[in-house]
Design a protein around this motif. Structure first.
Motif, mmCIF file in Angstrom:
data_model
loop_
_atom_site.group_PDB
_atom_site.id
_atom_site.type_symbol
_atom_site.label_atom_id
_atom_site.label_comp_id
_atom_site.label_asym_id
_atom_site.label_seq_id
_atom_site.Cartn_x
_atom_site.Cartn_y
_atom_site.Cartn_z
ATOM 1 N N ASN A 135 0.288 11.813 -9.924
ATOM 2 C CA ASN A 135 0.459 13.128 -10.533
ATOM 3 C C ASN A 135 -0.100 13.155 -11.957
ATOM 4 O O ASN A 135 -0.754 14.114 -12.376
ATOM 5 N N THR A 136 0.152 12.089 -12.701
ATOM 6 C CA THR A 136 -0.342 12.000 -14.079
ATOM 7 C C THR A 136 -1.861 12.037 -14.118
ATOM 8 O O THR A 136 -2.464 12.737 -14.943
ATOM 9 N N ASN A 137 -2.502 11.304 -13.234
ATOM 10 C CA ASN A 137 -3.967 11.308 -13.179
ATOM 11 C C ASN A 137 -4.503 12.704 -12.863
ATOM 12 O O ASN A 137 -5.487 13.171 -13.458
ATOM 13 N N ALA A 168 -6.533 14.895 -15.638
ATOM 14 C CA ALA A 168 -7.890 15.319 -15.288
ATOM 15 C C ALA A 168 -8.032 16.830 -15.441
ATOM 16 O O ALA A 168 -9.075 17.335 -15.896
ATOM 17 N N GLY A 169 -6.977 17.572 -15.082
ATOM 18 C CA GLY A 169 -7.004 19.017 -15.258
ATOM 19 C C GLY A 169 -7.165 19.413 -16.713
ATOM 20 O O GLY A 169 -7.892 20.364 -17.041
ATOM 21 N N LEU A 170 -6.493 18.690 -17.607
ATOM 22 C CA LEU A 170 -6.637 18.962 -19.039
ATOM 23 C C LEU A 170 -8.066 18.690 -19.505
ATOM 24 O O LEU A 170 -8.653 19.495 -20.245
ATOM 25 N N ILE A 204 2.803 12.852 -21.995
ATOM 26 C CA ILE A 204 3.472 12.586 -20.729
ATOM 27 C C ILE A 204 4.976 12.722 -20.942
ATOM 28 O O ILE A 204 5.552 12.112 -21.842
ATOM 29 N N GLU A 205 5.613 13.525 -20.094
ATOM 30 C CA GLU A 205 7.046 13.775 -20.195
ATOM 31 C C GLU A 205 7.765 12.950 -19.135
ATOM 32 O O GLU A 205 7.842 13.322 -17.965
ATOM 33 N N GLY A 206 8.286 11.808 -19.554
ATOM 34 C CA GLY A 206 8.901 10.869 -18.624
ATOM 35 C C GLY A 206 7.921 9.778 -18.258
ATOM 36 O O GLY A 206 6.854 10.041 -17.702
ATOM 37 N N ALA A 207 8.288 8.519 -18.538
ATOM 38 C CA ALA A 207 7.332 7.408 -18.472
ATOM 39 C C ALA A 207 7.299 6.700 -17.128
ATOM 40 O O ALA A 207 6.893 5.535 -17.057
ATOM 41 N N ALA A 208 7.691 7.373 -16.065
ATOM 42 C CA ALA A 208 7.711 6.722 -14.747
ATOM 43 C C ALA A 208 6.325 6.270 -14.294
ATOM 44 O O ALA A 208 6.207 5.359 -13.472
ATOM 45 N N ALA A 209 5.275 6.889 -14.801
ATOM 46 C CA ALA A 209 3.910 6.499 -14.423
ATOM 47 C C ALA A 209 3.459 5.210 -15.096
ATOM 48 O O ALA A 209 2.430 4.637 -14.717
ATOM 49 N N ILE A 210 4.212 4.749 -16.095
ATOM 50 C CA ILE A 210 3.817 3.569 -16.877
ATOM 51 C C ILE A 210 4.427 2.315 -16.267
ATOM 52 O O ILE A 210 5.651 2.212 -16.138
#
Length: 351
Positions: free
Chosen positions: A90-92, A96-98, A133-139
């Motif tokens: 989701n983060t990627n 990418a959208g930004l 990033i709001e919430g670091a679950a992607a890290i």
């Protein structure tokens, strides 16, 4: 552009642009009445830019607030954690959208990576976007992803949203309630703060519970920041900051971005949107008068919350500035609230 370009602490516009029910009808560069921010409306509102958040929702998780009403308010439970793989994907996608917005803007929209770029954009009428990033679950806990995302443009990270992850625990949406709910940062969370300090990524304490906040305050060498939080003494919801926390923000030379969420402004924690902009002014004034004008800014939560009818969307920002002026803030103070405080804090944090 006016003397008061507005740099904002938080929006969820990237999420809104991807929602299935809105994506077909909404384009960032075309004016519409959907959501709170698009480029044409932002220009009308003197919106100079802000933190564009990447947030991953819980798939299939729905809560009916009416099921969690208490005798004097409400107590909505924390959603479950989300998987790393889901959050990273989701983060990627949203990041990418930004970057696509930047590419499509013909130089009118820029993802900024240092304070010099930010100041240049605000001075030259280029909309500035900070990847947050709001919430670091992607890290991952080895921080490989953190380093890659930093190279891509990540400059601000919220450790949690209002749910737990490997790094810490967020506060539930509870009224009335102290933010002192749950345990502090994990060992991995403390290491994440230190790694962000090394890289020059701003750490956002918004949504973090009080014990986690104090862990950040003890560990971090950078100014303490809450990008979209309000004053607990004026609205005793779990998401707002106590005077002791606000004092710590001020002592660190940090800043709080005032959230326009109705239930975080109203003394009764209610959701009726028929309220005056004076409630936003009240939260701004409380911090400015008690802890100093250098420690308060805007943190709208546009496209992620319900705002006062009088504000409506980003086009209502000049009304808010005029209301602050009528309250007694002078031009120098208004420049600090609208953008200079954010530029100062980011100048001290980024490398």
């Amino acid at each position: 552009m006016s003397n008061f370009p507005i740099f904002d602490g938080h929006n969820d516009t990237l999420l809104s642009l991807h929602l299935p029910e809105e994506a077909k009808e909404r384009s960032f560069f075309k004016e519409s009445n959907i959501g709170h921010i698009d480029f044409p409306r932002a220009k009308k509102g003197n919106f100079g830019g802000g933190f564009f958040a990447v947030w991953t929702p819980n798939d299939g998780y729905e809560v009916n607030p009416e099921d969690h009403v208490t005798s004097d308010g409400y107590d909505i439970p924390l959603p479950p954690p989300i998987k790393h793989k889901k959050a990273l994907s989701n983060t990627n996608t949203f990041a990418a959208g930004l970057f696509r917005l930047e590419n499509e803007s013909d130089g009118k929209f820029k993802v900024v990576r240092n304070a010099t770029e930010l100041a240049h954009c605000l001075k030259n009428d280029v909309m500035a976007a900070v990847l947050h990033i709001e919430g670091a679950a992607a890290i991952d806990t080895n921080f490989d992803t953190l380093h890659v995302l930093y190279k891509a443009g990540l400059r601000s990270l919220g450790i949690v949203w209002s749910r737990p992850n490997v790094y810490g625990e967020g506060v539930p949406f509870r009224y009335p309630s102290s933010p002192d709910i749950g345990s502090g940062l994990t060992d991995e969370g403390k290491a994440l703060v230190r790694e962000c300090n090394k890289l020059g990524i701003m750490v956002d304490t918004t949504h973090l519970n009080e014990k986690g906040f104090w862990d950040v305050a003890q560990i971090s060498g950078a100014p303490i920041v809450a990008t979209h939080s309000n004053v607990h003494a004026l609205c005793p919801i779990s998401r707002n900051l106590t005077d002791k926390q606000l004092e710590a923000v001020a002592k660190s030379n940090g800043v709080v971005g005032i959230n326009y969420a109705v239930n975080m402004l109203r003394e009764d924690g209610g959701t009726d949107t028929d309220i005056s902009l004076d409630l936003i002014v009240r939260h701004v004034s409380y911090i400015a008068e008690k802890f100093g004008i250098d420690h308060v800014a805007f943190g709208s939560d546009f496209d992620g919350t319900t705002v006062p009818d009088e504000l409506k969307d980003v086009t209502g920002l000049p009304k808010l500035v005029e209301r602050l002026k009528a309250h007694g803030f002078n031009d120098n103070e208004l420049r600090k609230i609208t953008h200079e405080n954010w530029v100062r804090v980011l100048s001290e944090t980024w490398k």
